[in-house]
Enzyme design. Structure first.
Site, PDB file in Angstrom:
ATOM      1  N   GLY A 157      56.601  67.885  61.430  1.00 59.84           N
ATOM      2  CA  GLY A 157      57.854  67.761  62.166  1.00 59.84           C
ATOM      3  C   GLY A 157      59.040  68.013  61.257  1.00 59.84           C
ATOM      4  N   SER A 158      60.137  67.331  61.541  1.00 61.41           N
ATOM      5  CA  SER A 158      61.384  67.615  60.810  1.00 61.41           C
ATOM      6  C   SER A 158      61.329  67.215  59.344  1.00 61.41           C
ATOM      7  CB  SER A 158      62.548  66.893  61.484  1.00 61.41           C
ATOM      8  OG  SER A 158      62.687  67.377  62.804  1.00 61.41           O
TER       9      SER A 158
END
Lengths: 382, 621
Positions: B318-319
């Site tokens: 993810g981020s």
């Protein structure tokens, strides 16, 4: 002999009851006695019916049923199976060479039905049958013809070579001797056999060079077992101690110290004879030896009663095979010949040996039950 | 007919001849038997007597596993067991009846005991019951006169004081398998155990030790007369782990009831201070064999208690992956620190529209603020400019998608896609794949452990490797000093910009995780949130005001957070993954904050002794 008489003798009523009547029940009794000896020895080795003795009894019971079934099958039908059996035997040897289990430094087992089978044991029976079939259709004069002898020699050498390659020196030698006995029974000249034996003797040093390390180690320790008391010599020394400490009368059933303190290696398989010798002394071991001798000679006597060459030769081969098992095993535990993985038939625990020996006796018994059978193609001069 | 008679004649002569030879051979065997058994019998009888010295092996105590302060995390307990010597009992049945009145015996136990008694000779002790409690033992001892043949003796068993809390790191022991037996004769002793997982398995050769031997004089039936000689074995070596067991318990406490994992590293050298996975299992259950029902319960649990999620759980980063993308873009000069990119809330590429998590968009952003706001469009653009292969190479430098040197056999290395890999699959690499990789989604898979390594490497700039062994037998492992690790060779300026962005995430009012700000004076933490989609969000859902909280549990996105602290002199790195926890900021960041507070107040990496006030809590009952 009138035609009628010949019919009566050669074609007895081969009904099932008639056949059962023809089975040599005395011989069956001898086999049961031997199996009982095995049960007692394995009972002692396992400290009870478990784990060896009860399974041994089951295996023998199965073998006995198999033997009787085969005994009731027409010997002429069995004779027709000779060559197919031989081909199957060779195929199994090829199979084991490619995918068999490797155990104790050699590749010689196939796993089937929860048991480990040595194809070489089946091969010995198939070889005897094939050779008997070959010599059955040959007149005595033809046996003297060297050209006629080339095919059966090849038939012997192919499986012997493959078993040597496994490597299983002991079984290869037994196979060769069993094959030679069939040649002998067929009437091969003595001097020809002498030449072959001389050639083999000359090849022995050559063979030694090709032996595997473990086989050479066995020969060295055989010559001097004390040289390596905890290594390869251990088996022979411990086995001799077991025999020797048994004395004349033995230490008593289940009282063998060598056996129960686990000094004996593989006591329940190849060294089962030492249990008998230790616990029952010389008296016991000689009694068992006499029983083994009786079975060998009874089998030979059945061979002599056969009126057809196929039956005679097969019975001879089966009898010699049994004798070789016994001789090699007993000589081995006494340290008289190098140790090799040869069990004592119907006494040792485990494996397919018991079953295959009983199958062999089944063929022998069939030859005996159908001893007067007339082969359509008998003594055709081809 | 004449011919057959001829053949038969020859056969008969030959058969008789063979029979004669066989008879001779039997005669020879008989003669040899006489020679061995009677003529030389006396000699062999003496030899049989001397066979009565028997050598038995004695198992050495297994080495202990200790935490970094020397607190045992795997130790040996005395295992009191009741044995039955059949020949000392007047009646085995009566003794067992009396025993069962004191300590209940199940029918199958009783059947097993009776079978063992039958199988062994009557002077050989048979186990009646293992793991006796103190009360049971007392009851047996008091009633000893009524229990002829019963003796109580002591063996050892493995004890795990921290139980499930350290199960995945420490591992467990189990009885050796048939296949193990061949290698060491000691393994055939009753009660022996070998390491089957975790550090118990990795350090098996050091923990096991060498068996001692005792020479016994036995009589003709094998009963022991006296001990002749004794050689003590070498006990197994104690191994000290980098783990702080108390911290581990605290970390586990912060994970609460979630299906989650967290890793805390000493950022300077990669020493693993805590590696917690929830839910866990009781490692001592393997000691005596796991029941079928227990096994089914473990394997059917969708929260997978047997799996070490910290080292073997795979998640899209993810981020959190934006750290790597930013470093890759800076190193490749695809973006400079001052470049600004406009975020209108989406990026159109061909006929595909890639959305930012913020519907209205972020407007103009530079790199620092891109990280701080975790702007998706910003990193779509950086990824597009940098290209997947340079991103993948940078990810590998940060420990993602490559094997790590952790001692756990089950650790996985994750996966970072490259153009080459996609082509080898027979498919083309699309620019859209690069865009998605820019925010850590798509084909990417990483473990929480590797995320912690990434955090440690961005914090210190050193290529540290995670490890769990601090010292073996008192000798410290060399990789526990910071000097053991080479610099990553990245531009210090670039790293500072990324670190500053991570600082802003936590410490500036409109960062993505102000909730993670440390409630401590003088110490600050830097971090990065992430949430990794388990399921693609459809356009329809987006238009209808999609809320991931409304999804069934197993489809909710995972929440991630990576962090290091203190920001000015980084010492600790941490990664937290909460499975299906929705947003990283909400579910994972507070956990990371609480963990970091504990770490900093304990400061385990700089201590040799545990803080005195915490020892009482840390040691087991």
């Amino acid at each position: 002999m009138s035609i009628l008489e010949r019919r009566l003798i050669r074609e007895p009523s081969f009904g099932l009851t008639g056949k059962l009547f023809q089975v040599s029940w005395g011989f069956v009794l001898l086999l049961c006695a031997l199996a009982a000896v095995g049960y007692a020895a394995l009972y002692s080795a396992g400290g009870g019916a478990e784990p060896y003795a009860s399974r041994h009894a089951l295996r023998f019971a199965f073998g006995l049923m198999l033997m009787l079934c085969i005994a009731l099958a027409d010997i002429r039908f069995i004779a027709r199976l000779s060559w197919p059996a031989y081909v199957v035997g060779v195929a199994l040897l090829v199979l084991v060479a490619h995918m068999g289990h490797v155990g104790k430094g050699a590749q010689r087992w196939i796993e089937l039905g929860g048991m480990q089978w040595q194809p070489s044991e089946f091969m010995k029976l198939a070889l005897v049958m094939a050779l008997a079939a070959w010599f059955h259709q040959a007149s005595w004069e033809r046996v003297g013809n060297p050209l006629f002898l080339i095919p059966p020699v090849i038939v012997v050498l192919v499986p012997v070579g493959m078993i040597l390659k496994e490597p299983n020196l002991g079984t290869a030698v037994i196979t060769a001797v069993v094959g030679a006995s069939v040649f002998l029974g067929a009437g091969l000249r003595w001097w020809k056999i002498a030449i072959v034996l001389a050639a083999l003797g000359a090849a022995a040093p050559l063979a030694y060079a090709h032996l595997h390390d473990y086989q050479r180690a066995r020969i060295t320790t055989f010559l001097n077992p004390e040289s390596d008391p905890l290594g390869t010599g251990y088996n022979i020394i411990q086995s001799k101690i077991a025999l020797g400490s048994g004395g004349m009368w033995g230490k008593g059933f289940m009282q063998g110290t060598q056996n129960h303190l686990n000094f004996l290696p593989e006591k329940q398989t190849d060294f089962v004879f030492t249990i008998i010798a230790e616990e029952f002394g010389l008296v016991g071991s000689l009694a068992v030896l006499a029983l083994l001798c009786l079975i060998t000679l009874a089998a030979m006597a059945m061979a002599l009663r056969c009126r057809h060459q196929y039956g005679r030769l097969v019975a001879l081969g089966v009898s010699v095979n049994f004798f070789m098992y016994v001789f090699v095993n007993v000589a081995m535990v006494m340290g008289a010949i190098p140790v090799g993985g040869v069990p004592l038939p119907l006494v040792s625990h485990g494996g397919s040996a018991t079953i295959m020996v009983m199958v062999g006796f089944g063929v022998l018994m069939s030859a005996y039950v159908h001893r007067d059978a007339e082969f359509g193609d008998a003594e055709r001069d081809v | 007919m004449r011919r057959d008679r001829e053949r038969k004649g020859v056969f008969t002569r030959r058969a008789l001849l063979i029979a004669g030879a066989e008879l001779t051979a039997f005669g020879a065997l008989a003669a040899k038997l006489y020679q061995v058994q009677v003529a030389e019998g006396a000699k062999y009888r003496t030899l049989a007597e001397s066979n009565r010295i028997s050598v038995r092996l004695i198992a050495p105590p297994r080495g202990r596993l200790l935490d970094r302060f020397g607190v045992p995390v795997a130790a040996n307990n005395q295992n009191w067991r009741a044995l039955l010597i059949a020949e000392q009992a007047e009646s085995v049945g009566a003794t067992l009846d009396a025993f069962a009145r004191l300590v209940p015996l199940a029918d199958h136990e009783r059947a097993r005991i009776e079978r063992d008694v039958r199988r062994h000779r009557r002077f050989i002790p048979v186990t009646v019951r293992e793991f006796l409690t103190w009360e049971e033992m007392a009851r047996i001892e008091v009633n000893a006169p009524d229990l002829p043949g019963i003796v109580v003796d002591v063996g050892t068993t493995r004890r795990y004081p921290f139980g499930p809390a350290l199960a995945h790191v420490v591992g467990y022991v189990a009885p050796p398998s048939e296949a193990d037996m061949g290698e060491d004769p000691m393994l055939s002793l009753p009660g022996i155990r070998v390491g089957r997982a975790g550090m118990e398995k990795y350090h098996e050769p050091r923990l096991r030790g060498r068996a001692g031997a005792v020479q016994l004089e036995v009589n003709a039936v094998g009963r022991v007369i006296r001990e002749l000689d004794r050689q003590e074995g070498t006990p197994g070596t104690d191994v000290r782990l980098t783990i702080d067991a108390t911290l581990q318990q605290q970390v586990l406490g912060h994970l609460g009831e979630e299906s989650a994992s967290a890793v805390v590293l000493d950022a300077r050298n990669g020493a693993v201070l805590a590696m917690a996975t929830n839910p866990s299992f009781d490692p001592s259950l393997f000691n005596s064999g796991v029941s079928q029902a227990q096994w089914l319960q473990w394997t059917s649990n969708r929260r997978a208690p047997l799996i070490n999620k910290a080292a073997a759980g795979l998640y899209a980063p993810g981020s959190t992956f934006k750290i790597v993308v930013a470093m890759a873009g800076l190193e490749a000069r695809a973006i400079s620190p001052g470049d600004r990119i406009n975020c209108p809330g989406y990026l159109d590429l061909g006929d595909t529209r890639f959305h930012c998590w913020k519907r209205g968009g972020h407007g103009l952003l530079d790199l620092r603020n891109g990280i701080k706001n975790s702007c998706d469009v910003f990193f779509y653009e950086v990824a597009r400019r940098t290209g997947i292969d340079r991103i993948a190479a940078m990810a590998n430098r940060f420990g993602l998608g490559v094997p790590l040197e952790i001692e756990l056999a089950g650790a996985r290395s994750g996966f970072i896609p490259t153009r080459e890999w996609r082509i080898a699959q027979g498919k083309a690499w699309n620019i859209g794949d690069t865009i998605v990789a820019g925010i850590g989604q798509g084909f990417l898979q990483v473990t929480p452990l590797s995320l912690a390594v990434m955090a440690a490497r961005i914090a210190t700039g050193r290529a540290v490797q995670p490890h769990l062994t601090l010292a073996v037998g008192g000798v410290e492992e060399p990789d526990n000093s910071a000097d053991a690790w080479p610099s990553m060779g990245l531009s210090a300026h670039a790293m500072n910009i990324v670190r500053e962005g991570m600082w802003a995430v936590v410490n500036e009012q409109n960062g993505t995780a102000p909730i993670a700000k440390l409630p401590l004076p003088d110490v600050q933490m830097a971090g990065k949130t992430g949430s990794s989609q388990v399921r693609r969000v459809s356009r329809e859902q987006r238009e209808h005001g999609f809320k991931s909280e409304t999804l069934p549990w197993e489809f909710r996105p995972h929440a991630l957070f990576v962090a290091f602290a203190p920001t000015d002199r980084p010492r600790y790195a941490c990664a937290v993954v909460v499975e299906h926890g929705n947003a990283g900021a909400a579910a994972a960041a507070p956990v990371a904050r609480d963990i970091m507070v504990d770490v900093l107040t304990r400061d385990p990496a700089n201590r040799r002794q545990p803080p005195p006030d915490r020892v009482a809590q840390g040691s087991p009952a």
